[in-house]
Write a protein that holds these residues in place. Structure first.
Motif, mmCIF file in Angstrom:
data_model
loop_
_atom_site.group_PDB
_atom_site.id
_atom_site.type_symbol
_atom_site.label_atom_id
_atom_site.label_comp_id
_atom_site.label_asym_id
_atom_site.label_seq_id
_atom_site.Cartn_x
_atom_site.Cartn_y
_atom_site.Cartn_z
ATOM 1 N N VAL A 1 -6.192 -3.235 -3.694
ATOM 2 C CA VAL A 1 -6.070 -2.129 -4.640
ATOM 3 C C VAL A 1 -7.437 -1.757 -5.205
ATOM 4 C CG1 VAL A 1 -5.191 -1.467 -6.911
ATOM 5 C CG2 VAL A 1 -3.675 -2.594 -5.267
ATOM 6 N N PHE B 1 2.547 1.616 -3.386
ATOM 7 C CA PHE B 1 1.518 1.873 -4.396
ATOM 8 C C PHE B 1 1.076 3.331 -4.346
ATOM 9 C CE2 PHE B 1 -3.000 2.373 -5.329
ATOM 10 C CZ PHE B 1 -3.072 1.879 -6.622
ATOM 11 N N ARG C 1 0.831 -1.206 0.000
ATOM 12 C CA ARG C 1 0.000 0.000 0.000
ATOM 13 C C ARG C 1 0.868 1.261 0.000
ATOM 14 N NH1 ARG C 1 -2.959 -0.906 4.194
ATOM 15 N NH2 ARG C 1 -1.594 0.153 5.671
ATOM 16 N N SER D 1 -5.463 3.408 -11.496
ATOM 17 C CA SER D 1 -5.026 2.813 -10.222
ATOM 18 C C SER D 1 -5.088 1.293 -10.294
ATOM 19 C CB SER D 1 -5.915 3.303 -9.072
ATOM 20 O OG SER D 1 -5.811 4.692 -8.909
ATOM 21 N N CYS E 1 1.238 -6.012 -8.493
ATOM 22 C CA CYS E 1 0.870 -7.295 -7.875
ATOM 23 C C CYS E 1 1.194 -8.479 -8.771
ATOM 24 C CB CYS E 1 -0.615 -7.299 -7.529
ATOM 25 S SG CYS E 1 -1.058 -6.125 -6.230
ATOM 26 N N GLY F 1 -1.987 -1.229 -9.970
ATOM 27 C CA GLY F 1 -2.004 -2.324 -9.013
ATOM 28 C C GLY F 1 -1.783 -3.665 -9.680
#
Length: 800
Positions: free
Chosen positions: A723, A653, A650, A744, A752, A748
């Motif tokens: 996310v 990100f 997080r 976004s 990931c 993500g």
């Protein structure tokens, strides 16, 4: 005597004192910041039942000053964690603590009697042999030390910082006849290497060097604009970046500095320099006197030459002061052919020549100002300095000029301007004609990579001292150029190390820079020991050429775009896995692709003022040159047994997703752009390249290239779930747009590792392919193209 500076005392916590304290904290010193004890309680203190004897009351002035300083923008501190290095106190209770300090700096009000009283008290506690200096900008140094001990006098001199101390590089050192030369040498060196300053040795003359010439230039302008009928906003347009001056230009700078401060310095010069041939210029114009009387002092009072107001529609508007009526009015934008022509010229020297020779009112303005400043600077030798380069250094570092007066005069042509100067009654000092008559046509010469200046006393060129330990790219002779193309130059900087510098618009990274980087790596791997990436531009690099990306997207040249992104990625991977060490030496703006380049170098030697970040999200895409991959890799390396891995994901990100830009190199570590234990920060811009070369050399012997990573842990759907939920929540709360939610989710997906059912180990190449695919897909989105188009049209990103 070996001298270390571990602890510094700052006496006086006003605008300058508290900011000087912050800058010493920036470089790792412990700081003792002291000020006076309040004489009475505030209403808040009375309501709390406090007494004058309470510590919180006795330290209120210093604590409030420091708190306000830390809140100021731009920030005076590299990292909020550094604030803990500053201890506050007051003169009555804590002056005894200066006995523990290596350097005490007086920064109290500009009043001789008060300063002398402070020094009397200082002498009771100061440890003999420690440094004692004053930040005065107007009081003669010899008056400050009257009645002081021999040891005090020996270790005393002026140390005049410019505001804000973090950002303005000038530190004027002003010794007295009693100052030990070794102290002067130490301060000159310490100021340069550790404080990151351009230290200029000054004579003890009114306003020293920078303010003497700088305030003259401003005062001359005040008198000239009336003659030419120019208004405030027009002058700021003429005297900003086009002229090689800061964006704040003239009147905005005056508002920031404080109009009362400016008039104070001008009055000091007029009062104390009766033999100044331009003493009349330091007379304060009537409109300026009225402004001071009215309390229109600039930013500190809310209005000066400009005033920010809210219109009937609630929108803010900045009004300009009409100097004839002294009423505020909407700004008028005037156009001049000379200025429009100059805007097309990147080289400042060539641009200045066009400005000087302009045929319109702008040209008349430039000639008048340049002629007056040239003449005035020439007459200040040997009064304020024996060496002309010190005047140039002071003006560049203290007032933000890109070229000093003598450098500017060289660019226009010394001999060709003399006749025009004489006709305009701006008569140069006699030594100028003597110099030309002797066959010396310029103030500076470059000889075998060594810069020399014309010495008035010996009537010959002498080497500018202090170059021995520096590497200055612009001084390196053409014979050391190994290869170049339209956007880069590769130079041999000695000892087997190459340097590649960019010279595109804002040093953006396009095809020519990618070609140059690969050529530099080819050369380094075959014939040299290592590669440094650095340049002398205003900024390291504004990143990839987004204008080019936009054009390919508009033309739907998807294969070509994919090829270009892959070439960028491959070049970044070469930076990481070359058979020779690579070092990036960024400064100022280091955005997007430039950040990615630095993240892939073996080592980063960042200047403290490096504003580094991955900003692609704001354009409507994700970092596509290896930046997203690199953040996934670094996130994986941060995973520890027992930790909640989602937290690390997080944090990293959000850094990319919110396009966070570090406000200093130290903050770059906190955001993850720089690596603890690997990358370094240097405060001195002058010494940065030499340190980068040294770092490259230290890695070169026995260097083993790293192995491409195949052990990067990505969280797959476990991370993607967080996310998606977070992006949906932000969009539902109207914090981000629907398109931002989409970006976004795409970001993500890459971080990931894509649609993986469980946390999995993947390779760098796997992530790069996913990153590139996602980047191109985002460029296909209509919303992304609209965002790019808007940014191109408004000039926020470069047109191709």
């Amino acid at each position: 005597m070996k001298r270390n500076i571990q602890k510094v005392a700052i006496l006086g916590s006003g605008v300058m004192g508290s900011r000087i304290a912050c800058h010493f904290a920036n470089i790792g010193c412990e700081v003792l910041l002291l000020d006076i004890v309040p004489r009475e309680l505030t209403e808040k203190e009375q309501n709390l039942g406090l007494k004058l004897e309470d510590k919180s009351v006795r330290n209120r002035i210093v604590n409030d000053a420091l708190t306000n300083t830390i809140k100021s923008n731009p920030s005076p501190i590299y990292s909020k964690s550094f604030i803990s290095r500053i201890q506050t106190g007051n003169f009555d209770d804590d002056l005894k603590l200066i006995a523990e300090c290596d350097w005490t700096i007086e920064v109290v009000i500009e009043n001789l009697d008060i300063k002398k009283k402070v020094f009397t008290n200082v002498e009771q506690f100061r440890k003999p042999g420690t440094l004692i200096t004053s930040n005065t900008s107007s009081i003669p140094m010899h008056k400050l030390i009257e009645g002081r001990s021999e040891d005090f006098k020996k270790h005393f001199c002026g140390s005049h910082f410019f505001n804000p101390p973090r950002y303005l590089r000038l530190l004027e050192i002003i010794p007295t006849p009693d100052t030990d030369p070794a102290i002067v040498d130490f301060l000159m060196d310490y100021g340069s290497r550790f404080l990151g300053k351009k230290t200029v040795l000054c004579k003890d003359t009114p306003a020293f060097i920078a303010n003497r010439v700088g305030v003259f230039a401003i005062q001359a302008l005040f008198h000239t604009i009336g003659e030419l009928g120019l208004n405030v906003e027009t002058v700021d347009r003429l005297t900003g970046p086009a002229m090689g001056r800061p964006k704040s230009a003239t009147f905005r700078t005056c508002d920031v500095v404080g109009i009362d401060t400016l008039t104070f310095v001008a009055s000091i010069v007029k009062e104390n320099c009766p033999n100044d041939e331009r003493q009349d210029v330091f007379a304060i114009p009537a409109y300026l006197k009225t402004m001071v009387d009215n309390g229109w002092l600039g930013s500190k009072s809310g209005q000066g030459f400009y005033k920010k107001v809210k219109g009937a529609d609630g929108k803010s508007e900045i009004l300009a002061l009409d100097l004839e009526t002294l009423e505020y009015r909407p700004q008028n934008k005037a156009k001049f052919a000379t200025l429009e022509q100059a805007k097309t010229i990147d080289n400042l020297g060539d641009r200045t020549k066009v400005l000087y020779n302009g045929k319109d009112k702008a040209g008349d303005f430039y000639r008048s100002i340049f002629n007056q400043v040239f003449a005035y600077a020439s007459h200040r030798l040997p009064e304020i300095s024996d060496e002309l380069y010190k005047i140039d250094d002071a003006m560049k570092a203290g007032f933000g000029w890109e070229m000093g007066p003598f450098e500017t005069w060289d660019a226009i042509g010394v001999e060709s301007t003399l006749e025009a100067m004489t006709a305009a009654n701006s008569n140069a000092a006699p030594w100028i004609k003597e110099m030309l008559d002797s066959g010396c046509s310029t103030f500076y010469q470059l000889e075998n990579g060594v810069r020399k200046y014309y010495d008035v006393q010996s009537k010959s060129y002498k080497v500018i001292p202090g170059q021995e330990d520096l590497i200055v790219l612009s001084n390196i002779p053409d014979s050391k150029i190994v290869w170049k193309n339209s956007g880069t130059t590769i130079k041999d900087i000695g000892d087997g190390i190459l340097n590649i510098e960019f010279h595109t618009k804002m040093n953006t990274i396009g095809a020519e820079v990618i070609q140059g980087l690969n050529k530099a790596l080819d050369l380094a791997e075959s014939e040299y020991k290592g590669l440094v990436v650095s340049n002398e531009g205003q900024n390291f690099s504004a990143g990839a050429n987004v204008g080019m990306i936009f054009m390919m997207a508009v033309e739907q040249e998807w294969d070509e775009l994919n090829f270009g992104v892959k070439a960028f990625q491959d070049t970044m991977m070469r930076m990481r896995y070359s058979s020779v060490p690579t070092v990036s030496a960024p400064h100022n703006l280091t955005l997007g692709g430039a950040c990615e380049l630095s993240m892939h170098a073996d080592k980063v030697i960042a200047h403290a003022e490096t504003y580094i970040g991955l900003v692609e999200f704001g354009v409507g895409v994700i970092p596509g040159g290896g930046g997203t991959k690199e953040f996934a890799l670094r996130t994986s390396d941060e995973f520890k047994e027992g930790d909640i891995k989602i937290n690390q994901l997080r944090n990293r990100f959000l850094t990319v997703g919110q396009a966070k830009v570090a406000t200093s190199a130290h903050e770059g570590f906190e955001l993850g752009y720089l690596r603890q234990g690997t990358d370094e920060v240097v405060v001195s811009r002058d010494h940065q390249l030499a340190r980068a070369k040294q770092a490259c050399l230290s890695m070169a012997d026995g260097y083993t290239a790293p192995i491409p990573r195949k052990d990067i842990t990505v969280l797959g759907n476990e991370g993607l779930g967080i996310v998606y939920v977070g992006a949906h929540t932000m969009m539902s709360g109207n914090y981000i747009s629907e398109h931002d939610q989409y970006i976004s989710e795409k970001l993500g997906t890459v971080m990931c590792g894509g649609d993986l059912s469980t946390p999995t180990q993947v390779s760098e190449q796997y992530l790069l392919d996913l990153e590139r695919k996602t980047f191109v897909e985002l460029c296909m989105q209509r919303k992304t193209l609209e965002r790019m188009q808007s940014l191109v049209q408004t000039g926020k990103i470069l047109r191709n």
